[in-house]
Every structure is written in C-alpha cells, then in structure tokens.
Write a protein that holds these residues in place. Structure first.
Motif, PDB file in Angstrom:
ATOM      1  N   GLU A 235      42.515  35.024  43.360  1.00  0.00           N
ATOM      2  CA  GLU A 235      43.468  35.501  42.364  1.00  0.00           C
ATOM      3  C   GLU A 235      43.425  34.563  41.148  1.00  0.00           C
ATOM      4  O   GLU A 235      43.384  33.336  41.313  1.00  0.00           O
ATOM      5  CB  GLU A 235      44.879  35.520  42.966  1.00  0.00           C
ATOM      6  CG  GLU A 235      45.799  36.466  42.251  1.00  0.00           C
ATOM      7  CD  GLU A 235      47.135  36.645  42.976  1.00  0.00           C
ATOM      8  OE1 GLU A 235      48.047  37.198  42.366  1.00  0.00           O
ATOM      9  OE2 GLU A 235      47.259  36.213  44.134  1.00  0.00           O
ATOM     10  N   GLU A 258      40.770  40.882  35.581  1.00  0.00           N
ATOM     11  CA  GLU A 258      41.167  42.083  36.318  1.00  0.00           C
ATOM     12  C   GLU A 258      40.190  43.239  36.077  1.00  0.00           C
ATOM     13  O   GLU A 258      39.677  43.836  37.008  1.00  0.00           O
ATOM     14  CB  GLU A 258      42.583  42.480  35.885  1.00  0.00           C
ATOM     15  CG  GLU A 258      43.198  43.558  36.746  1.00  0.00           C
ATOM     16  CD  GLU A 258      44.696  43.688  36.504  1.00  0.00           C
ATOM     17  OE1 GLU A 258      45.163  43.439  35.364  1.00  0.00           O
ATOM     18  OE2 GLU A 258      45.411  44.034  37.451  1.00  0.00           O
ATOM     19  N   LYS A 264      42.457  39.877  41.312  1.00  0.00           N
ATOM     20  CA  LYS A 264      43.900  40.048  41.128  1.00  0.00           C
ATOM     21  C   LYS A 264      44.329  38.981  40.116  1.00  0.00           C
ATOM     22  O   LYS A 264      43.724  37.899  40.060  1.00  0.00           O
ATOM     23  CB  LYS A 264      44.641  39.823  42.446  1.00  0.00           C
ATOM     24  CG  LYS A 264      44.558  41.024  43.386  1.00  0.00           C
ATOM     25  CD  LYS A 264      45.322  40.769  44.668  1.00  0.00           C
ATOM     26  CE  LYS A 264      44.556  39.787  45.526  1.00  0.00           C
ATOM     27  NZ  LYS A 264      45.211  39.228  46.678  1.00  0.00           N
ATOM     28  N   ALA A 266      47.824  36.993  37.984  1.00  0.00           N
ATOM     29  CA  ALA A 266      49.273  36.826  37.850  1.00  0.00           C
ATOM     30  C   ALA A 266      49.591  35.664  36.920  1.00  0.00           C
ATOM     31  O   ALA A 266      48.877  34.663  36.886  1.00  0.00           O
ATOM     32  CB  ALA A 266      49.907  36.577  39.216  1.00  0.00           C
TER      33      ALA A 266
END
Ligand code: PLP
Ligand code: COI
Length: 340
Positions: A235, A258, A264, A266
């Motif tokens: 991620e 992405e 992923k 964040a």
C-alpha cells in the motif's frame, strides 16, 4: 531545437546560475500590470518592504522537461498556480490569475530555451515563481505593492546521487505550527527549517524529517519534500496533516500508484514509532523528484527501510512512471502536461 547553452548537463547539481531572462510583474493600485521579460537578475525594492521584515512572500517550484523529440513541456503548472494563490490568501497578498501565472512561466521557458537540458541527461529546467510584498510600509500590515517574478535555472538532482538512497534524521525542532502556515509555500517555513537542516547536514544526513508540531508522534514531511512509505502489503501511504505542504508530486503519485501500478493508496497518520510497517520509503517533490529513503535516525535508533544502498522495486516503478510522464515517454493523465 535551438542551440543549447554550453553547460555540463550530466553533472549539474541544484545550484543557482543566472539564465538570460526572467519575468517581472507589479501589482499597484489594485491591479496587475502586463508584466515583462527582463535581463537583470536584481530586484530593486524599498527597504521598508514587508517581504524583508514580516515575511510577506510566497513562492513556487516547477520544472520544464525536454522530451525525446526535443520538445519542451511543463508538468501540472496550473496546480502551482492554484497553490501560490493559497499562499497569497493566507498572507493577505493579491492573487495571480492562473492564466497569467502559467503564461509568465511559458514566457520564461521560451526565452531561456537554450537552458532546457537535453533529453537523457536527467537534468531539467527548474522554474521559481515568487510573490513578494514591496513598497514603503513599517507597521505590521500588508504591503501597498507586490512583485510577481519568475526565474529559471537548469538543475540536476536536489539530493546528491538522485535516485540513490538518502538518510534522514528526525528534527527536534518544528518547521510549522499546528494552525500556522505549514501548508503554504511561504519563506517563513523554510527560515524555520534552516537551523535543523544545518544540524542534519553536519551529522551527515540529507535533510530532516519533521514530526507533527502538536504531539511529535506523527511524521509530517521532509524539509524539502513530502514523505511516502510502501507497506508490506504493497500500500502506498503518505501522511495527512494540515501543516504539511500539499505536494503536487505526492498527489500525482497517489494517482499513479493506484491507476498505473495497481497499488492500494491512503493518506493517513504515519507514526514515527511504527516505521516497521514500511518495507520502502521515499521523499517526493519537484526538486527531490523521488528520492529513496535509506534510513531514518530517530533519537538513538536508526531504522533502515529497503536498503541503504539499493532502491526498492515499488519506488523504482513509481519513479519510472512519474519521470516517464514528465519527460513525455508515457501517456499522461488528461491535463497533466502543458506543451511549451
Ligand atoms: N514539502 C516541502 C516542504 C517542499 O518544499 C516541497 C517542494 O516544493 C514539497 C513538499 C514538494 O511539493 P511539490 O511536489 O509540489 O514540489
Ligand atoms: C521544490 O521542490 O520546488 C522546492 O521548492 C523545494 C526546495 C527546498 C528546493
């Protein structure tokens, strides 16, 4: 392609050289003039200018890239135009119409075309727009006049070695306050970082990592770039905070990680006590591009990520994708590239 300046393009660092033309526009009596290109790199301003006393100034950094076929292009210049205006609002300065900002950048790049490094050298033309409060004023208050200026310099890597790991140290000092100006690209944040940068360099580190100014538990950013980490389950993570500079490179990487790499992503808290969650880490910004972080010194612990000498696979893919777009080798998301 016009004739190139006589420069050792392959060995450029990040230092000032005078190029031929810069742009200057003045705001007076409530409006901007048309602006013009000038050759003199000195600004003549009142000794009572607010930029000199009260730090009423902000600036930007963006780059022009030479493509394989010799064309020149800018990366997301309207994002810089938007950000300089956030700084202008925060410090009570007049906004610069976005088209005026981008047009000034285009004029400066075209006039200094000979300084846009050749494709393949890895070097770029760094463009530095600035907005400063000028004119006679001594009480703490906004200036009566403003200068918007844009100059450019050919540059190589900001951190020595470019795409090679650099070590950072967590600073004991803050660059910004919890409700201060950390999110604006204003000189005061950099003035506040000079001493800790000096200490970091003296101890052999590339730059500092700043923690959140309220609790000193979360990573904010590097003194000259944003921070990102890649978790063990792939991620892409980058800190969320109201007191870091909203990096255009960082937001570009969030999208590319992405959409192009299938990771992923964040934006969330990154705890300085939980660096083990990352297998790779890096610094990202216009000047820093993507600089892999070898390790971070925090108090008496030195935490190594992927390696102190080798670049991790995700960081490499992100770098190749970002640079591929910037140098015109990969198709860009709509609106990201402005051709010069
Ligand atoms: N953070 C700081 C403190 C910076 O000076 C920069 C450079 O502009 C960045 C982050 C990266 O921002 P950007 O990607 O928009 O260049
Ligand atoms: C940039 O990346 O444009 C910056 O302004 C960083 C600065 C420390 C050179």
């Amino acid at each position: 392609m016009s004739k190139l300046a006589n420069i050792d393009w392959d060995n450029l660092g990040f230092s000032y050289i005078k190029t031929d033309f810069r742009y200057v526009s003045t705001w007076k009596d409530g409006k901007w003039d048309n602006g013009q290109l000038v050759t003199d790199n000195k600004l003549s301003i009142s000794e009572a200018s607010t930029a000199l006393h009260y730090g009423q100034q902000c600036f930007e950094g963006l780059k022009a890239y030479r493509t394989k076929n010799g064309d020149i292009q800018l990366f997301r210049p309207y994002e810089n135009a938007k950000r300089i205006n956030l700084g202008a609002q925060r410090l009570l300065m007049p906004e610069i119409p976005e088209d005026k900002f981008v047009e000034a950048v285009l004029q400066v790049v075209r006039a200094n075309e000979a300084y846009v490094p050749p494709y393949g050298s890895g070097a770029t033309l760094y463009i530095r727009p600035l907005l400063i409060g000028v004119g006679d004023n001594i009480g703490v208050g906004p200036a009566p006049e403003y200068l918007f200026s844009v100059f450019c310099i050919p540059v190589g890597p900001y951190f020595k070695g470019g795409m090679t790991p650099v070590n950072f140290i967590v600073s004991d000092f803050d660059r910004a306050a919890p409700y201060g100006t950390g999110a604006a690209k204003v000189g005061g944040n950099y003035a506040a970082s000079l001493y800790s940068y000096h200490l970091a360099k003296k101890s052999g580190f590339g730059d500092c990592i700043y923690l959140d100014p309220l609790t000193h538990t979360r990573i904010e950013e590097v003194g000259s770039a944003n921070f990102f980490g890649i978790t063990w389950d792939d991620e892409f993570i980058t800190p969320k905070s109201p007191s870091i500079l909203p990096s255009i490179t960082k937001y570009s990487l969030l999208y590319l990680a992405e959409e192009y790499l299938g990771l992923k992503v964040a934006e969330r808290d990154v705890l300085i006590d939980n660096l083990n969650e990352f297998k790779e880490a890096g610094a990202c910004g216009t000047a820093a591009v993507i600089t892999p972080i070898g390790g971070i010194q925090y108090k008496d612990k030195f935490h190594v990520f992927h390696s102190e000498t080798e670049v991790g696979p995700n960081t490499t893919k992100l770098y190749n994708t970002l640079c591929g777009i910037q140098f015109g080798d990969l198709e860009e998301p709509a609106g990201w590239i402005v051709r010069v």
